[in-house]
Design a protein around this motif. Structure first.
Motif, PDB file in Angstrom:
ATOM      1  N   THR A 104      -1.897   2.976  -5.595  1.00  0.00           N
ATOM      2  CA  THR A 104      -2.404   2.074  -4.339  1.00  0.00           C
ATOM      3  C   THR A 104      -3.935   1.378  -4.898  1.00  0.00           C
ATOM      4  N   ARG A 109      -4.672  -4.480   0.634  1.00  0.00           N
ATOM      5  CA  ARG A 109      -3.535  -4.089   1.046  1.00  0.00           C
ATOM      6  C   ARG A 109      -2.597  -4.540  -0.147  1.00  0.00           C
ATOM      7  N   TYR A 130      -4.746  16.266  -0.377  1.00  0.00           N
ATOM      8  CA  TYR A 130      -5.467  15.865   1.062  1.00  0.00           C
ATOM      9  C   TYR A 130      -4.968  16.624   1.988  1.00  0.00           C
ATOM     10  N   THR A 181       0.651  15.521  -2.623  1.00  0.00           N
ATOM     11  CA  THR A 181      -0.680  14.629  -3.414  1.00  0.00           C
ATOM     12  C   THR A 181      -1.248  15.580  -4.601  1.00  0.00           C
ATOM     13  N   SER A 236      -5.984   0.676  -2.863  1.00  0.00           N
ATOM     14  CA  SER A 236      -6.912   0.806  -1.604  1.00  0.00           C
ATOM     15  C   SER A 236      -8.365   1.620  -2.176  1.00  0.00           C
ATOM     16  N   LYS A 237      -8.085   2.792  -3.213  1.00  0.00           N
ATOM     17  CA  LYS A 237      -9.220   3.376  -3.517  1.00  0.00           C
ATOM     18  C   LYS A 237      -9.752   2.716  -4.865  1.00  0.00           C
ATOM     19  N   TYR A 246      -1.602  14.838   4.889  1.00  0.00           N
ATOM     20  CA  TYR A 246      -2.247  13.757   5.177  1.00  0.00           C
ATOM     21  C   TYR A 246      -1.266  13.196   6.397  1.00  0.00           C
ATOM     22  N   TYR A 270       6.969  15.560   0.289  1.00  0.00           N
ATOM     23  CA  TYR A 270       5.767  14.599   0.030  1.00  0.00           C
ATOM     24  C   TYR A 270       4.626  15.240  -0.373  1.00  0.00           C
ATOM     25  N   ASP A 292       2.217  11.051  -4.153  1.00  0.00           N
ATOM     26  CA  ASP A 292       1.071  10.092  -3.661  1.00  0.00           C
ATOM     27  C   ASP A 292       0.132  10.221  -4.581  1.00  0.00           C
ATOM     28  N   GLY A 332       0.912  -1.292  -0.053  1.00  0.00           N
ATOM     29  CA  GLY A 332      -0.039   0.071  -0.170  1.00  0.00           C
ATOM     30  C   GLY A 332       0.838   1.229   0.006  1.00  0.00           C
ATOM     31  N   ALA A 333       0.096   2.412  -0.133  1.00  0.00           N
ATOM     32  CA  ALA A 333       1.052   3.677  -0.012  1.00  0.00           C
ATOM     33  C   ALA A 333       1.754   3.686   1.128  1.00  0.00           C
ATOM     34  N   GLN A 334       1.133   3.450   2.364  1.00  0.00           N
ATOM     35  CA  GLN A 334       1.960   3.355   3.437  1.00  0.00           C
ATOM     36  C   GLN A 334       3.176   2.987   3.562  1.00  0.00           C
ATOM     37  N   TYR A 374      -2.968   8.708  -5.061  1.00  0.00           N
ATOM     38  CA  TYR A 374      -3.742   7.637  -4.115  1.00  0.00           C
ATOM     39  C   TYR A 374      -5.235   7.551  -4.906  1.00  0.00           C
TER      40      TYR A 374
HETATM   41  C1  LIG Z   1      -3.362  10.800   0.980  1.00  0.00           C
HETATM   42  C2  LIG Z   1      -3.675   9.464   0.879  1.00  0.00           C
HETATM   43  N1  LIG Z   1      -2.749   8.430   0.458  1.00  0.00           N
HETATM   44  C3  LIG Z   1      -2.658   7.067   0.465  1.00  0.00           C
HETATM   45  C4  LIG Z   1      -3.871   6.352   1.084  1.00  0.00           C
HETATM   46  C5  LIG Z   1      -4.014   4.926   0.886  1.00  0.00           C
HETATM   47  O1  LIG Z   1      -2.975   4.441   1.756  1.00  0.00           O
HETATM   48  P1  LIG Z   1      -2.893   2.706   1.643  1.00  0.00           P
HETATM   49  O2  LIG Z   1      -2.542   2.590   0.223  1.00  0.00           O
HETATM   50  O3  LIG Z   1      -1.683   2.528   2.808  1.00  0.00           O
HETATM   51  O4  LIG Z   1      -4.235   2.297   1.988  1.00  0.00           O
HETATM   52  C6  LIG Z   1      -5.008   7.216   1.472  1.00  0.00           C
HETATM   53  C7  LIG Z   1      -6.208   6.578   2.146  1.00  0.00           C
HETATM   54  O5  LIG Z   1      -6.853   7.322   2.946  1.00  0.00           O
HETATM   55  C8  LIG Z   1      -4.618   8.742   1.453  1.00  0.00           C
HETATM   56  O6  LIG Z   1      -5.737   9.519   1.900  1.00  0.00           O
END
Ligand SMILES: Cc1ncc(COP(=O)(O)O)c(C=O)c1O
Length: 466
Positions: A296, A306, A238, A233, A298-299, A191, A231, A266, A165-167, A268
């Protein structure tokens, strides 16, 4: 008695236990008989032995002094930061307007199920062994193909790292590129998980204000011209929702190239763009190998997957592979095989197309309901892209109190003001709209309006009667 075995739990047979621990069956038999005699277990020959329901509680052993000391262990500096973060960590329930909820329709569930079955039926025994720290080449190929077309990312599959994931991308980037005390520009507001990860690992945060055109590069230059990294977005800032203008993108690339700084982009939720053509990724505009692009699923798909990815300049591939190996070796081979099959068959692209339609309707429903039910209280930033929107209060309203009141009423909204560091905080709320149908979203807006009015009424000074 440590109560590690729950009441009713079946013990292994005397024969199994004797073999497992390498003693004679007679010894095990006599131990079981003793436990039976003392009332810790029940059972008869042939029917199994079970932990007794009413094993005497008075027999519970007090923890040793060492165990008591371990209840408050001395932690590393980083450990203390993790502990502090964990104390405020809440997993938001799947309620409107939780940003972590995404829609997945029957078509995509069926596509995932079919792909998963095919992967299992044609299971490649090579997938049983340890895999490549960068991720499986089939998935890296798919991700590279996708990013070139959808995000104008310039990359070869060798530059793609499959991550959780992005994290994880952010965490690994900090580890491989930053030393404690290194200055990093971060968006203000920005973020929170990135901010936490950076400061936990010792980076010096340089808050850089954001306006309608995104990060104010000139302000960053004035604050820390020699920062190591930024860093950002850019496609959907965000939490303000700003899309970074092309001029600012070029300015940022110029600065990073001149300063020898890294840009962590990022990206995302840029797949969900509702108006016009998407702006190219920063990575696609870069000619200086300064951008680490982060994406990611995730969205795009759902956060429980993950799975995410980074595209790194060729000079960084090896160091990221090393960092990934020493963190958790590599992503799950099985999961990667399912996702690469899903992408190869075009299911991810069609999923994103369908969800874009669905999310556009959800966005419109929420915007329309907010304007109708609480337009006197807030200004909505209608997002051109992404799966959450931000609204700002017109007057002085405590956004943290509204978020808490909304939570009591079964809603999950994020207050905007805690995302600020140095810039004057604006009060507002972030609302995710991707995981719920329009009817539920409209009802939730009505509840949110009531929650906001209740907070405003509580804060208002009592009226003097004439
Ligand atoms: C700014 C930003 N980056 C990344 C993510 C997603 O992170 P990950 O891929 O770890 O779920 C989110 C999720 O809310 C986000 O708001």
């Amino acid at each position: 008695m440590t109560r590690r075995l729950a009441a009713g739990c079946r013990l292994p047979s005397t024969r199994q236990l004797a073999t497992r621990i390498g003693v004679s069956r007679t010894s095990v038999l006599s131990a079981y008989e003793q436990l039976l005699a003392e009332g810790y277990v029940t059972g008869q020959a042939g029917s199994g032995t079970f932990v007794a329901e009413d094993a005497a509680p008075s027999m519970q052993l007090a923890p040793t002094a060492q165990a008591a000391a371990r209840a408050n262990p001395a932690l590393s500096r980083i450990g203390q930061r993790y502990a502090r973060f964990a104390s405020g960590l809440e997993l938001p329930p799947n309620l409107p307007f939780a940003a972590g909820c995404c829609s997945i329709d029957a078509q995509s569930i069926e596509a995932l199920r079919r792909t998963g079955m095919e992967v299992m039926q044609n299971f490649d025994p090579a997938a049983l062994h340890y895999g490549d720290p960068s991720g499986q080449s089939a998935l890296r190929d798919e991700v590279a193909k996708y990013l070139r077309v959808a995000r104008a990312v310039r990359c070869e599959p060798e530059q793609v790292l499959i991550l959780s994931g992005a994290q994880q991308a952010i965490d690994l980037t900090i580890r491989v590129l930053l030393d404690p005390g290194d200055a990093v520009w971060i968006e203000d507001p920005g973020y929170l998980p990135t901010r936490e990860a950076l400061s936990t690992l010792g980076a010096r945060l340089v808050p850089v204000p954001v306006d309608r055109d995104g990060l104010d590069v000139e302000a960053g230059r004035r604050a820390a011209p020699g920062a190591r990294a930024v860093y950002i977005t850019p496609s959907h800032q965000y939490p303000t929702g700003a899309v970074m203008s092309i001029q600012r993108r070029l300015e940022l690339l110029d600065w990073a190239n001149a300063a020898g700084a890294w840009i962590v982009e990022d990206d995302y939720d840029s797949e969900f763009r509702y108006v016009g053509r998407p702006l190219a990724s920063l990575q696609g505009l870069d000619r200086g190998e300064t951008v680490i692009y982060v994406g990611t699923l995730s969205k795009m798909l759902f956060p429980g997957a993950r799975l995410g990815f980074a595209v790194v300049p060729p000079s960084l591939v090896d160091v990221f592979r090393g960092a990934r190996f020493l963190t958790d070796r590599h992503p799950s081979t099985l999961q990667q095989a399912v996702v690469s099959g899903f992408m190869r068959r075009g299911f991810l692209t069609s999923h994103v197309q369908r969800m874009r339609q669905r999310y556009r309707l959800a966005r419109n429903a929420v915007v329309e309901a907010i304007e109708r039910q609480m337009g006197d209280l807030v200004e909505v930033e209608v997002p051109e892209v992404g799966i959450q929107l931000t609204m700002h209060f017109r007057g002085a309203v405590d956004d943290v109190a509204v978020a808490a009141e909304a939570a009591r009423r079964g809603l999950v909204v994020k207050a905007v003001s805690p995302h600020y560091i140095a810039a004057p905080p604006r009060s507002g709320l972030v609302l995710g709209f991707s995981g719920f149908d329009e009817h539920r979203l409209r009802t939730a807006v009505a509840e949110l309006a009531r929650a906001t009015r209740a907070v405003i009424a509580r804060a208002a000074p009592p009226q003097l009667s004439a």
